[in-house]
Scaffold this motif. Structure first.
Motif, PDB file in Angstrom:
ATOM      1  N   ALA A 144      69.546   3.204  29.086  1.00  0.00           N
ATOM      2  CA  ALA A 144      70.577   2.578  29.856  1.00  0.00           C
ATOM      3  C   ALA A 144      71.883   3.320  28.964  1.00  0.00           C
ATOM      4  CB  ALA A 144      71.401   1.134  29.296  1.00  0.00           C
ATOM      5  N   LEU A 145      72.033   4.307  28.164  1.00  0.00           N
ATOM      6  CA  LEU A 145      73.064   5.167  27.656  1.00  0.00           C
ATOM      7  C   LEU A 145      73.424   5.953  28.611  1.00  0.00           C
ATOM      8  CD1 LEU A 145      72.528   4.653  23.239  1.00  0.00           C
ATOM      9  CD2 LEU A 145      75.100   4.328  24.864  1.00  0.00           C
ATOM     10  N   LEU A 146      72.207   7.072  28.726  1.00  0.00           N
ATOM     11  CA  LEU A 146      72.005   7.789  29.710  1.00  0.00           C
ATOM     12  C   LEU A 146      73.045   7.404  31.130  1.00  0.00           C
ATOM     13  CD1 LEU A 146      71.687  10.678  29.478  1.00  0.00           C
ATOM     14  CD2 LEU A 146      69.231  10.655  30.578  1.00  0.00           C
ATOM     15  N   LEU A 147      72.611   6.792  31.301  1.00  0.00           N
ATOM     16  CA  LEU A 147      73.099   5.898  32.674  1.00  0.00           C
ATOM     17  C   LEU A 147      74.350   6.327  32.753  1.00  0.00           C
ATOM     18  CD1 LEU A 147      70.488   4.075  34.033  1.00  0.00           C
ATOM     19  CD2 LEU A 147      71.313   6.394  35.380  1.00  0.00           C
ATOM     20  N   ILE A 148      75.102   5.207  31.744  1.00  0.00           N
ATOM     21  CA  ILE A 148      76.226   5.405  31.463  1.00  0.00           C
ATOM     22  C   ILE A 148      77.178   5.970  30.616  1.00  0.00           C
ATOM     23  CG2 ILE A 148      78.018   3.837  29.376  1.00  0.00           C
ATOM     24  CD1 ILE A 148      76.169   1.224  29.485  1.00  0.00           C
ATOM     25  N   ARG A 149      77.081   6.592  30.346  1.00  0.00           N
ATOM     26  CA  ARG A 149      77.421   7.968  30.127  1.00  0.00           C
ATOM     27  C   ARG A 149      77.255   9.134  31.314  1.00  0.00           C
ATOM     28  NH1 ARG A 149      74.710   8.600  24.163  1.00  0.00           N
ATOM     29  NH2 ARG A 149      75.845   7.570  22.869  1.00  0.00           N
ATOM     30  N   ASN A 150      76.996   9.057  32.017  1.00  0.00           N
ATOM     31  CA  ASN A 150      76.836   9.886  33.267  1.00  0.00           C
ATOM     32  C   ASN A 150      77.179   9.904  34.674  1.00  0.00           C
ATOM     33  OD1 ASN A 150      75.522  12.576  32.570  1.00  0.00           O
ATOM     34  ND2 ASN A 150      73.672  10.893  31.698  1.00  0.00           N
ATOM     35  N   ASN A 151      77.855   8.276  34.373  1.00  0.00           N
ATOM     36  CA  ASN A 151      78.277   7.319  35.748  1.00  0.00           C
ATOM     37  C   ASN A 151      79.307   6.269  35.732  1.00  0.00           C
ATOM     38  OD1 ASN A 151      75.519   8.356  38.244  1.00  0.00           O
ATOM     39  ND2 ASN A 151      75.017   6.923  36.246  1.00  0.00           N
ATOM     40  N   PRO A 152      80.690   6.788  36.838  1.00  0.00           N
ATOM     41  CA  PRO A 152      81.650   6.174  36.545  1.00  0.00           C
ATOM     42  C   PRO A 152      81.493   4.291  36.832  1.00  0.00           C
ATOM     43  CG  PRO A 152      81.566   7.394  38.273  1.00  0.00           C
ATOM     44  CD  PRO A 152      80.440   7.720  37.548  1.00  0.00           C
ATOM     45  N   LEU A 153      80.740   3.501  36.031  1.00  0.00           N
ATOM     46  CA  LEU A 153      80.612   2.287  36.671  1.00  0.00           C
ATOM     47  C   LEU A 153      81.637   1.602  36.207  1.00  0.00           C
ATOM     48  CD1 LEU A 153      77.541   2.161  34.044  1.00  0.00           C
ATOM     49  CD2 LEU A 153      77.851   2.683  37.166  1.00  0.00           C
ATOM     50  N   ALA A 158      71.401  -5.147  23.845  1.00  0.00           N
ATOM     51  CA  ALA A 158      72.685  -5.835  24.685  1.00  0.00           C
ATOM     52  C   ALA A 158      73.736  -5.165  23.555  1.00  0.00           C
ATOM     53  CB  ALA A 158      72.778  -6.936  25.431  1.00  0.00           C
ATOM     54  N   PHE A 159      72.956  -6.119  22.802  1.00  0.00           N
ATOM     55  CA  PHE A 159      74.661  -5.820  21.676  1.00  0.00           C
ATOM     56  C   PHE A 159      74.692  -4.735  20.951  1.00  0.00           C
ATOM     57  CE2 PHE A 159      73.843 -10.235  21.901  1.00  0.00           C
ATOM     58  CZ  PHE A 159      74.668 -10.793  23.028  1.00  0.00           C
ATOM     59  N   ASP A 160      73.264  -3.501  19.987  1.00  0.00           N
ATOM     60  CA  ASP A 160      73.448  -2.254  20.065  1.00  0.00           C
ATOM     61  C   ASP A 160      73.742  -1.427  21.558  1.00  0.00           C
ATOM     62  OD1 ASP A 160      72.190  -3.282  17.855  1.00  0.00           O
ATOM     63  OD2 ASP A 160      70.143  -3.685  19.030  1.00  0.00           O
ATOM     64  N   LEU A 161      73.849  -1.839  22.540  1.00  0.00           N
ATOM     65  CA  LEU A 161      74.269  -0.619  23.538  1.00  0.00           C
ATOM     66  C   LEU A 161      75.675  -1.132  23.709  1.00  0.00           C
ATOM     67  CD1 LEU A 161      73.403   1.024  26.097  1.00  0.00           C
ATOM     68  CD2 LEU A 161      73.179  -1.569  27.537  1.00  0.00           C
ATOM     69  N   LEU A 162      76.290  -2.252  23.649  1.00  0.00           N
ATOM     70  CA  LEU A 162      77.875  -2.236  23.389  1.00  0.00           C
ATOM     71  C   LEU A 162      78.442  -1.321  21.955  1.00  0.00           C
ATOM     72  CD1 LEU A 162      78.188  -5.692  25.168  1.00  0.00           C
ATOM     73  CD2 LEU A 162      78.020  -3.334  26.094  1.00  0.00           C
ATOM     74  N   ASP A 163      77.512  -1.330  21.453  1.00  0.00           N
ATOM     75  CA  ASP A 163      77.649  -0.846  20.392  1.00  0.00           C
ATOM     76  C   ASP A 163      78.176   0.810  19.735  1.00  0.00           C
ATOM     77  OD1 ASP A 163      79.222  -3.327  18.589  1.00  0.00           O
ATOM     78  OD2 ASP A 163      77.279  -3.553  18.127  1.00  0.00           O
ATOM     79  N   LYS A 164      76.528   1.324  20.615  1.00  0.00           N
ATOM     80  CA  LYS A 164      76.605   2.643  21.051  1.00  0.00           C
ATOM     81  C   LYS A 164      77.592   3.273  22.238  1.00  0.00           C
ATOM     82  CE  LYS A 164      71.996   3.282  19.067  1.00  0.00           C
ATOM     83  NZ  LYS A 164      70.880   2.976  19.311  1.00  0.00           N
ATOM     84  N   VAL A 165      77.800   2.502  23.054  1.00  0.00           N
ATOM     85  CA  VAL A 165      79.347   2.911  23.856  1.00  0.00           C
ATOM     86  C   VAL A 165      80.221   2.726  23.586  1.00  0.00           C
ATOM     87  CG1 VAL A 165      79.903   2.332  26.415  1.00  0.00           C
ATOM     88  CG2 VAL A 165      77.426   2.188  26.152  1.00  0.00           C
ATOM     89  N   GLY A 166      80.938   2.016  22.791  1.00  0.00           N
ATOM     90  CA  GLY A 166      82.357   2.138  22.271  1.00  0.00           C
ATOM     91  C   GLY A 166      82.833   1.958  23.429  1.00  0.00           C
ATOM     92  N   ASP A 167      84.139   2.226  23.555  1.00  0.00           N
ATOM     93  CA  ASP A 167      84.931   2.426  24.330  1.00  0.00           C
ATOM     94  C   ASP A 167      84.437   2.328  26.145  1.00  0.00           C
ATOM     95  OD1 ASP A 167      87.740   1.588  25.783  1.00  0.00           O
ATOM     96  OD2 ASP A 167      88.255   3.914  25.280  1.00  0.00           O
ATOM     97  N   ARG A 168      84.780   1.714  26.602  1.00  0.00           N
ATOM     98  CA  ARG A 168      84.260   1.286  28.290  1.00  0.00           C
ATOM     99  C   ARG A 168      85.190   0.965  28.796  1.00  0.00           C
ATOM    100  NH1 ARG A 168      82.257  -3.604  25.227  1.00  0.00           N
ATOM    101  NH2 ARG A 168      82.392  -5.333  26.363  1.00  0.00           N
ATOM    102  N   GLN A 169      85.112   0.965  29.672  1.00  0.00           N
ATOM    103  CA  GLN A 169      85.974   0.681  31.225  1.00  0.00           C
ATOM    104  C   GLN A 169      85.038  -0.291  32.259  1.00  0.00           C
ATOM    105  OE1 GLN A 169      88.545   3.806  32.950  1.00  0.00           O
ATOM    106  NE2 GLN A 169      89.138   4.473  31.091  1.00  0.00           N
ATOM    107  N   PHE A 170      83.762  -0.610  32.310  1.00  0.00           N
ATOM    108  CA  PHE A 170      83.697  -0.942  33.358  1.00  0.00           C
ATOM    109  C   PHE A 170      82.801  -2.922  32.541  1.00  0.00           C
ATOM    110  CE2 PHE A 170      80.496   1.218  30.263  1.00  0.00           C
ATOM    111  CZ  PHE A 170      79.542  -0.641  29.725  1.00  0.00           C
ATOM    112  N   GLU A 171      82.695  -3.614  33.410  1.00  0.00           N
ATOM    113  CA  GLU A 171      82.629  -5.242  33.092  1.00  0.00           C
ATOM    114  C   GLU A 171      81.175  -5.614  33.296  1.00  0.00           C
ATOM    115  OE1 GLU A 171      85.133  -7.160  32.770  1.00  0.00           O
ATOM    116  OE2 GLU A 171      86.761  -5.976  33.551  1.00  0.00           O
ATOM    117  N   THR A 172      80.818  -6.702  32.192  1.00  0.00           N
ATOM    118  CA  THR A 172      79.317  -6.488  31.761  1.00  0.00           C
ATOM    119  C   THR A 172      79.245  -8.084  32.471  1.00  0.00           C
ATOM    120  OG1 THR A 172      80.142  -7.562  29.241  1.00  0.00           O
ATOM    121  CG2 THR A 172      79.321  -5.196  30.407  1.00  0.00           C
TER     122      THR A 172
END
Length: 243
Positions: free
Chosen positions: A41-50, A64-78
């Motif tokens: 998931a991290l790979l997809l998020i970091r390589n695509n404008p979502l 899921a919460f670990d993932l969002l912590d690793k993503v940090g600042d985000r412009q997509f909705e979940t």
């Protein structure tokens, strides 16, 4: 508008069901990929404008919460998609736009996608404009209780209100007041004066909003420099003040 999305779900059968539902009932969703765990998931998020991530809670090697912590600042909705309803509060605190329980209701899925679409359309329309509230600037007054009576406040001087259990902190241009009233009380009192509830703990004067940021799930910056997160459930209402 087309929503660029991914599905993060460790069960292949669940991914297929969601993909089929989206293809049939939500043609405005463009799937850019799938992930079965946090690292994929991290790979997809970091390589695509979502615009949107459909997110299962429980996955191998993290949730899921670990993932969002690793993503940090985000412009997509979940949109959380899970078989467990006890994650609802955690999802809310993680600024989820929607919470879908398995088996997925088609009506609820359409509702979730429509809600995210509306938010994204509003954000895009406002992205290159100067924020100018469509609500008139207010000149009224309110009273707040003090030990020996009451104090009169100019409504226009209130920048924001913050909940503090059964009390409310009122932040003015040059001072702060602690009042023995709930935030809901002030929300009702100021609802016709250009104040928007942007979070369970915050009520803001839309005339004091100087910036809206899509990052971190959505936030506003006020005239005193204060940055406040905007709950997904409150975004549409807030953005409507500037259209």
């Amino acid at each position: 508008m087309k929503l660029k999305a991914i599905i993060v779900e460790d069960e292949e059968n669940s991914r297929e069901i969601l993909k089929n539902y989206l293809a049939k009932y939500c043609p405005n969703v463009s799937l850019l990929g799938e992930a079965a765990n946090v690292e994929e998931a991290l790979l997809l998020i970091r390589n695509n404008p979502l615009d949107l991530v459909f997110l299962d809670v429980e996955m191998p090697y993290g949730n899921a919460f670990d993932l969002l912590d690793k993503v940090g600042d985000r412009q997509f909705e979940t949109v959380f998609v899970t078989a467990y309803n006890h994650y609802a509060i955690d999802a809310l605190n993680a600024h989820a736009s929607y919470y879908l329980l398995k088996p997925i209701s088609i009506d609820k899925l359409i509702e979730a996608v429509d809600y995210v679409s509306e938010i994204k359309e509003k954000e895009n329309r406002l992205a290159h404009t100067v924020l100018q509230p469509n609500h008139r600037h207010v000149t009224g007054k309110i009273t707040i209780p003090i030990q020996n009576g009451f104090e009169v406040l100019q409504v226009a001087d209130i920048i924001y209100c913050q909940a503090d259990d059964n009390y409310t902190n009122i932040f003015l241009k040059d001072s702060k007041k602690l009042v023995s009233k709930t935030l809901k009380y002030f929300e009702d009192l100021l609802q016709d004066n250009g104040f928007a509830r942007v979070h369970k703990s915050y009520l803001v004067n839309v005339n004091a909003v100087t910036e809206y940021n899509k990052g971190k799930g959505g936030s506003v910056v006020l005239s005193n420099g204060k940055q406040i997160m905007v709950s997904p459930s409150r975004k549409k209402e807030l953005l409507s003040y500037f259209e």
